[in-house]
Write an enzyme that holds these catalytic residues in place. Sequence first.
Site, PDB file in Angstrom:
ATOM      1  N   ASN A  33     -19.072  24.416  -5.042  1.00 40.98           N
ATOM      2  CA  ASN A  33     -19.486  24.499  -6.305  1.00 40.98           C
ATOM      3  C   ASN A  33     -18.350  25.497  -6.988  1.00 40.98           C
ATOM      4  O   ASN A  33     -17.658  25.407  -7.742  1.00 40.98           O
ATOM      5  CB  ASN A  33     -21.048  24.868  -6.597  1.00 40.98           C
ATOM      6  CG  ASN A  33     -21.183  25.274  -7.854  1.00 40.98           C
ATOM      7  OD1 ASN A  33     -20.763  25.678  -8.894  1.00 40.98           O
ATOM      8  ND2 ASN A  33     -22.476  24.959  -8.271  1.00 40.98           N
ATOM      9  N   ASP A  35     -16.091  27.311  -5.504  1.00 42.54           N
ATOM     10  CA  ASP A  35     -14.526  27.087  -5.234  1.00 42.54           C
ATOM     11  C   ASP A  35     -14.043  26.019  -6.067  1.00 42.54           C
ATOM     12  O   ASP A  35     -12.893  26.492  -6.675  1.00 42.54           O
ATOM     13  CB  ASP A  35     -14.392  26.385  -3.795  1.00 42.54           C
ATOM     14  CG  ASP A  35     -14.816  27.094  -2.586  1.00 42.54           C
ATOM     15  OD1 ASP A  35     -15.924  27.290  -2.600  1.00 42.54           O
ATOM     16  OD2 ASP A  35     -14.108  27.383  -2.045  1.00 42.54           O
ATOM     17  N   GLY A 160     -22.394  32.882  -2.005  1.00 42.99           N
ATOM     18  CA  GLY A 160     -21.100  32.749  -1.682  1.00 42.99           C
ATOM     19  C   GLY A 160     -20.591  33.688  -0.764  1.00 42.99           C
ATOM     20  O   GLY A 160     -19.527  33.632  -0.209  1.00 42.99           O
ATOM     21  N   ASP A 162     -21.831  34.483   2.264  1.00 39.75           N
ATOM     22  CA  ASP A 162     -22.977  34.267   3.333  1.00 39.75           C
ATOM     23  C   ASP A 162     -23.488  35.426   4.368  1.00 39.75           C
ATOM     24  O   ASP A 162     -24.763  35.520   4.293  1.00 39.75           O
ATOM     25  CB  ASP A 162     -22.183  33.256   4.234  1.00 39.75           C
ATOM     26  CG  ASP A 162     -21.799  32.059   3.417  1.00 39.75           C
ATOM     27  OD1 ASP A 162     -21.883  31.862   2.013  1.00 39.75           O
ATOM     28  OD2 ASP A 162     -21.352  30.927   4.055  1.00 39.75           O
ATOM     29  N   GLU A 391      -8.248  31.864   4.028  1.00 45.41           N
ATOM     30  CA  GLU A 391      -9.383  32.061   3.398  1.00 45.41           C
ATOM     31  C   GLU A 391      -9.966  33.585   3.042  1.00 45.41           C
ATOM     32  O   GLU A 391     -10.204  33.786   1.986  1.00 45.41           O
ATOM     33  CB  GLU A 391     -10.504  31.373   4.514  1.00 45.41           C
ATOM     34  CG  GLU A 391     -11.889  31.349   3.875  1.00 45.41           C
ATOM     35  CD  GLU A 391     -13.025  30.626   4.705  1.00 45.41           C
ATOM     36  OE1 GLU A 391     -12.644  30.799   5.924  1.00 45.41           O
ATOM     37  OE2 GLU A 391     -14.181  30.478   4.555  1.00 45.41           O
TER      38      GLU A 391
HETATM   39  C1  DGY Z   1     -20.432  27.513   5.168  1.00 44.78           C
HETATM   40  O1  DGY Z   1     -20.968  26.447   5.929  1.00 44.78           O
HETATM   41  O2  DGY Z   1     -19.913  28.571   5.741  1.00 44.78           O
HETATM   42  C2  DGY Z   1     -20.475  27.549   3.784  1.00 44.78           C
HETATM   43  O3  DGY Z   1     -20.229  28.835   3.291  1.00 44.78           O
HETATM   44  C3  DGY Z   1     -21.831  27.398   3.286  1.00 44.78           C
HETATM   45  O4  DGY Z   1     -21.866  27.270   1.861  1.00 44.78           O
END
Ligand code: DGY
Length: 418
Positions: A33, A35, A160, A162, A391
């Site tokens: 979403n 991203d 987002g 995590d 990333e």
């Molecule tokens: C992941 O799978 O690491 C994602 O960040 C989940 O959105």
Amino acid sequence: SQALIDQARGVMEGNDRGTYTVPTHGLYPFQWNWDSALSALGFSHFDMDRAWVEVETLMAHQWDDGMVPHIIFHEPDDGYFPGPNVWQTRRDVPTTGITQPAVAGFALRKLYDRTEDKAVARERLAKLLPKVHAWHKWFYRDRDPKSTGLVAIIHPWESGRDNSVDWDEGLDAVPIEGIAPFTRRDTTHANPDHRPSDEQYKCYIWLVEYFRGLGWDNAKLHDASPFCLVDPGFNGILIRSCDDVADLAEFLGDPSMASEARAMATKGRAALESLWNPTLGQYTCYNRAAGHLQDTPSIGGLLAAIADVPHARADALARRIALLAERCGYLVPSHDPIDGAFDSLRYWRGPTWLIVNYLIAEGLGRSEQGAMAQRILADSLRLIEKSGFAEYYDPNSGEPCGGGDFTWTAAMVIEILK
Ligand code: DGY
């Protein structure tokens, strides 16, 4: 420089699946979403039509209640866990059952401003804006049932961010008994030292199975969830997007949508003040399940700068970021390096992320903190020049972490340099 822009464009084109982009091949093989919405900003500098399509594809998978899911599983892929068979949301094109930061409204405002043919822009906007507005209303209805002005997340993946230290306390309240045995896939694509821990993954999956057991009924999930956190960054993005929707609704001549959206933004911005943490000089998360403001010094509290906060707050945030600059090599670390929980490599527990840098700089720039905004963007470009389109990055060494050839990192480079 043009060479960097060309490289960034190459990364985006490599991850382009025609009507949506994947964040990176392997690790994240579907549409995510936030991203996607941020990647649209990158496209807008070289292919405006493609930029709109990115957001159109995302919004085509909105749920009937207004929620916009965090992953859309367009094509089957065994390389990712948890896939559609775990979520079981029973949709034609499977999606997850949770959401993500509401950056789409913010992105649409920029796409509209940048589209030269305003007739075309208005036509596309007329279809998209009611959907984005419905998403925002869903947030304030189902994620703020007591109408405080602040919405909660019920899963760390929604933020987002995590594995942020912000969620440690909330995850303590999540049991991990009874979950189906599983095999992680993320750690086959990326260095396990850069990823969330197994313990955290068990909590993530417990929550998914629990919400699944409640039939993904959003009217129930907020109150039922043992994990219920109010994130200043998440709310800041939503507030800003509500304001952007209000502006766009005015352009389209829809005063009722404009006033609804403006009222949500105004109420949210006033409520954000309750998350100000005077000890740290930044906003911090409120643990709604436990009923108290946390002291975790993470980037979520700086990201709130996107919400056009009062100038005194923006000034304090800039000072706080200046302090963090003395503690690392590359702004903005996702967690304060002097805090015991800081980990320079592990995802959202320390590393620097370009998208958050961009959003913070965008907010500070609008709040008379242009010097700090420029400093953050300069550090962002130093990271790219040193380590490519990763990333995220170790904020001390600048080394690349997580996945490579990352779509939204590339998009931010184009956005910053153009
Ligand atoms: C992941 O799978 O690491 C994602 O960040 C989940 O959105």
